[in-house]
Scaffold this motif. Structure first.
Motif, short mmCIF file in Angstrom:
data_model
loop_
_atom_site.label_atom_id
_atom_site.label_comp_id
_atom_site.label_asym_id
_atom_site.label_seq_id
_atom_site.Cartn_x
_atom_site.Cartn_y
_atom_site.Cartn_z
N ALA A 373 0.84 -1.20 0.00
CA ALA A 373 0.00 0.00 0.00
C ALA A 373 0.87 1.25 0.00
O ALA A 373 1.79 1.38 0.81
CB ALA A 373 -0.93 -0.01 1.21
N THR A 374 0.57 2.18 -0.91
CA THR A 374 1.35 3.40 -1.09
C THR A 374 0.38 4.56 -1.29
O THR A 374 -0.50 4.48 -2.15
CB THR A 374 2.27 3.28 -2.33
OG1 THR A 374 3.04 2.08 -2.22
CG2 THR A 374 3.19 4.47 -2.45
N ILE A 375 0.55 5.62 -0.51
CA ILE A 375 -0.39 6.75 -0.54
C ILE A 375 0.26 7.96 -1.21
O ILE A 375 1.45 8.24 -1.01
CB ILE A 375 -0.83 7.11 0.90
CG1 ILE A 375 -1.69 5.98 1.48
CG2 ILE A 375 -1.62 8.42 0.92
CD1 ILE A 375 -2.09 6.21 2.93
N VAL A 376 -0.56 8.68 -1.98
CA VAL A 376 -0.13 9.94 -2.56
C VAL A 376 -1.26 10.96 -2.41
O VAL A 376 -2.44 10.59 -2.48
CB VAL A 376 0.25 9.78 -4.05
CG1 VAL A 376 -0.95 9.37 -4.89
CG2 VAL A 376 0.90 11.04 -4.61
N GLU A 377 -0.90 12.21 -2.18
CA GLU A 377 -1.89 13.28 -2.12
C GLU A 377 -1.94 13.96 -3.49
O GLU A 377 -0.91 14.34 -4.05
CB GLU A 377 -1.52 14.29 -1.04
CG GLU A 377 -2.61 15.32 -0.79
CD GLU A 377 -2.39 16.13 0.48
OE1 GLU A 377 -3.23 16.99 0.78
OE2 GLU A 377 -1.38 15.88 1.17
N HIS A 378 -3.15 14.09 -4.04
CA HIS A 378 -3.28 14.61 -5.39
C HIS A 378 -4.62 15.34 -5.53
O HIS A 378 -5.68 14.77 -5.24
CB HIS A 378 -3.20 13.46 -6.40
CG HIS A 378 -3.25 13.88 -7.83
ND1 HIS A 378 -2.22 14.57 -8.45
CD2 HIS A 378 -4.20 13.70 -8.79
CE1 HIS A 378 -2.53 14.79 -9.70
NE2 HIS A 378 -3.74 14.29 -9.94
N ASP A 379 -4.55 16.60 -5.95
CA ASP A 379 -5.75 17.41 -6.18
C ASP A 379 -6.71 17.40 -5.00
O ASP A 379 -7.93 17.26 -5.15
CB ASP A 379 -6.48 16.96 -7.45
CG ASP A 379 -5.73 17.32 -8.73
OD1 ASP A 379 -4.81 18.17 -8.65
OD2 ASP A 379 -6.05 16.77 -9.79
N GLY A 380 -6.14 17.53 -3.80
CA GLY A 380 -6.96 17.68 -2.60
C GLY A 380 -7.46 16.39 -1.97
O GLY A 380 -8.18 16.43 -0.97
N LEU A 381 -7.12 15.23 -2.57
CA LEU A 381 -7.53 13.95 -2.01
C LEU A 381 -6.31 13.05 -1.79
O LEU A 381 -5.26 13.25 -2.40
CB LEU A 381 -8.52 13.24 -2.95
CG LEU A 381 -9.90 13.86 -3.13
CD1 LEU A 381 -10.68 13.10 -4.21
CD2 LEU A 381 -10.68 13.88 -1.82
N LEU A 382 -6.49 12.06 -0.92
CA LEU A 382 -5.48 11.03 -0.74
C LEU A 382 -5.90 9.80 -1.54
O LEU A 382 -7.06 9.38 -1.50
CB LEU A 382 -5.34 10.66 0.74
CG LEU A 382 -4.80 11.75 1.67
CD1 LEU A 382 -4.90 11.28 3.12
CD2 LEU A 382 -3.37 12.10 1.31
N TYR A 383 -4.93 9.21 -2.26
CA TYR A 383 -5.17 7.99 -3.01
C TYR A 383 -4.21 6.92 -2.52
O TYR A 383 -3.01 7.18 -2.37
CB TYR A 383 -4.97 8.22 -4.51
CG TYR A 383 -5.99 9.13 -5.13
CD1 TYR A 383 -7.18 8.62 -5.64
CD2 TYR A 383 -5.80 10.51 -5.18
CE1 TYR A 383 -8.14 9.44 -6.21
CE2 TYR A 383 -6.76 11.35 -5.73
CZ TYR A 383 -7.93 10.80 -6.25
OH TYR A 383 -8.88 11.63 -6.79
N MET A 384 -4.73 5.75 -2.26
CA MET A 384 -3.91 4.62 -1.80
C MET A 384 -3.91 3.53 -2.85
O MET A 384 -4.97 3.01 -3.24
CB MET A 384 -4.44 4.09 -0.47
CG MET A 384 -3.64 2.91 0.09
SD MET A 384 -3.97 2.60 1.84
CE MET A 384 -5.74 2.25 1.78
N PHE A 385 -2.72 3.17 -3.32
CA PHE A 385 -2.53 2.15 -4.34
C PHE A 385 -2.03 0.87 -3.66
O PHE A 385 -1.18 0.92 -2.77
CB PHE A 385 -1.47 2.58 -5.35
CG PHE A 385 -1.90 3.67 -6.29
CD1 PHE A 385 -1.86 3.46 -7.67
CD2 PHE A 385 -2.30 4.93 -5.84
CE1 PHE A 385 -2.23 4.45 -8.56
CE2 PHE A 385 -2.67 5.92 -6.71
CZ PHE A 385 -2.64 5.69 -8.08
N ALA A 386 -2.52 -0.30 -4.11
CA ALA A 386 -2.02 -1.59 -3.63
C ALA A 386 -2.37 -2.65 -4.64
O ALA A 386 -3.37 -2.53 -5.38
CB ALA A 386 -2.61 -1.94 -2.27
#
Length: 522
Positions: A373-386
């Motif tokens: 699981a890897t999180i990035v902040e983008h355009d005001g939201l947090l997205y978690m990839f896994a």
């Protein structure tokens, strides 16, 4: 797959398969369709004349003895009498959708047809041919409406074979992702696109089977001999202090400053390094796996003022395996999301006594077998990839995303989940980076082997409804970083870290000799 979108509860689905190709994975597909909300049944089409899968059946039988050790698998043949009678198509069933797995020309009901293609060709013979002669095939789901002249491709992907043993294991791995893509196709909209040209099917012959069996026996002997003297899988961590502009993301290679190897015990390996600069000091967190137990914990080293790493200290241990210690700061505190797929959740830990004391803070996503699981902040939201799986197939080919407004949730699944099925471009390999106003993510390229290479992906779309990325090359071990594989890259503007696969004798004198010979820059 548990992350696949549900089929409509109104869908009436008929799965058609030839009796010569009836296997356990087909039954699992019908059961998955039912769990998704569809009314799904199975029709077994009678094969006429010589059975096209006889050579394949011979091969699968040999593999059961030589490779799989008689373990059950999705490619195992079953007879109609072994089926739950409730799975068989009722006489008055009128399907809306037919999933066509038959290669014998069964006359199908008038309905929308979904047909899996393997390198452009349908049927198990095409799948086995692709696996035998070329490796993992490109999977495409072709949709044909009742009045259409030709089909359109509505879902595509490539399965990872990293956990597969032989052709039978490959069929199991590919079939599990066929199920994922079929569920995605059932929930999707749009007209799709024309298919790519097909690769002609090359039938598997008796001579091919004999040669394959001989190679399998030889490989098994080599693996047995190797494991007597060496650990079967050993990873090591490399680190260096790098100035911006001389890092891997800028150079797109491993040259530049010399890599240092983080010394590890002979009976442990280190992998998945995550550097952190915190309160004026540098730290490196990583997976620490004990070869005797096969279970990983999270360890950490602290660097002194001269830039030298101290001893490895255990930071976090659970009853289950842990790896990939993703780190994130919020509100002046440090949090960690280690991989805990064996516990079927994505959990957040808070540092209570940094760097080596952590407490389980909350569960972000429950009931999912998710890795890295890897999180990035983008355009005001947090997205978690896994990457996700459901007990079958590879660990590295199916990418899911969740989004949230706050680190502590609630985390909601992306509308397109799974957003990608691709053994070269799905699995996270470290932190996102921003360069020149663009967002990038490192990924594991697992086409040839787990962690076989590291790819650079530019994210071209990321929002709650869509995701897209474009590849910008790969790198692998060799030269500046000797070894066959590479699967993690992290850089925080000061400390850069990678990992790689290496030969590791079980006995320390031999391990020391290998270390002196097999070192970066040598």
């Amino acid at each position: 797959m548990s992350v696949a979108p549900p089929a409509s509860s109104r869908d009436r689905i008929l799965v058609v398969v030839g009796d010569a190709a009836l296997a356990r994975w087909v039954v699992s597909l019908v059961e998955a369709l039912r769990r998704s909300g569809a009314a799904a049944f199975l029709r077994i089409a009678r094969s006429e004349g010589p059975r096209p899968s006889s050579a394949l059946a011979t091969l699968l039988g040999l593999e059961k003895m030589l490779v799989a050790g008689h373990r059950p698998g999705g490619a195992d043949r079953i007879g109609p009498d072994e089926l739950d009678k409730g799975l068989i198509e009722p006489a008055d069933f009128r399907p809306d959708i037919v999933i066509d797995l038959d290669e014998g020309g069964e006359r199908l009901p008038r309905a929308t047809r979904l047909r899996p293609l393997y390198d452009g060709e349908p049927g198990e013979t095409a799948l086995a041919s692709s696996l035998f002669f070329r490796g993992t095939p490109r999977i495409a789901i072709e949709r044909t409406a009742p009045d259409d002249d030709g089909g359109r491709i509505v879902a595509e992907g490539t399965a990872s074979l990293e956990a597969a043993s032989g052709i039978g294991g490959g069929i199991d791995a590919v079939a599990s992702r066929v199920a994922t893509l079929l569920l995605k196709a059932l929930a999707g909209t749009g007209d799709g696109a024309p298919g790519a040209p097909a690769i002609p099917v090359r039938p598997i012959g008796s001579r091919d089977i004999a040669m394959r069996a001989a190679k399998d026996v030889a490989r098994a002997a080599v693996r047995a001999a190797y494991r007597l003297c060496c650990h079967g899988s050993h990873w090591r961590v490399g680190w260096r202090f790098a100035t911006p502009g001389d890092d891997v993301w800028t150079r797109r290679d491993l040259a530049g400053g010399r890599w240092n190897v983080l010394a590890d015990p002979v009976d442990h390996f280190y992998a998945d390094p995550f550097p952190l600069h915190w309160q004026g000091r540098d730290y490196l967190f990583f997976e620490d796996l004990d070869h005797k137990t096969g279970k990983g914990i999270i360890s950490v080293v602290a660097f002194d003022e001269a830039g030298r790493p101290g001893p490895a200290v255990a930071a976090l241990e659970e009853p289950w395996h842990l790896s990939y210690p993703f780190l994130i700061e919020r509100g002046g505190e440090i949090f960690m999301i280690p991989e805990s797929s064996a516990n079927r959740d994505i959990a957040l830990y808070r540092a209570t006594g940094f760097p080596a004391q952590w407490r389980r803070h909350t569960v972000l996503v429950e009931g999912v077998e998710a890795a890295d699981a890897t999180i990035v902040e983008h355009d005001g939201l947090l997205y978690m990839f896994a990457v996700v799986r459901d007990g079958v197939g590879g660990y590295s080919d199916t990418l899911a995303i969740w989004w949230a407004e706050d680190l502590f949730g609630p985390w909601r699944p992306h509308a397109g989940n799974p957003v990608l099925v691709d053994d070269r471009a799905a699995r996270p390999a470290g932190n996102f980076v921003r360069r020149g106003g663009a967002l990038y993510r490192p990924v594991q390229d697992c086409r040839r082997a787990y962690g076989g290479a590291l790819g650079f992906m530019k994210v071209t779309r990321l929002d709650r409804e869509g995701f897209a990325q474009a590849g910008e090359g790969t790198i692998s071990g060799g030269g500046a970083w000797p070894g066959k594989r590479l699967h993690t890259l992290n850089y925080n503007g000061r400390l850069e870290a990678i990992d790689g696969f290496t030969l590791r004798p079980r006995f320390k004198p031999a391990a020391d000799l290998v270390d002196r010979w097999y070192r970066p820059g040598s």
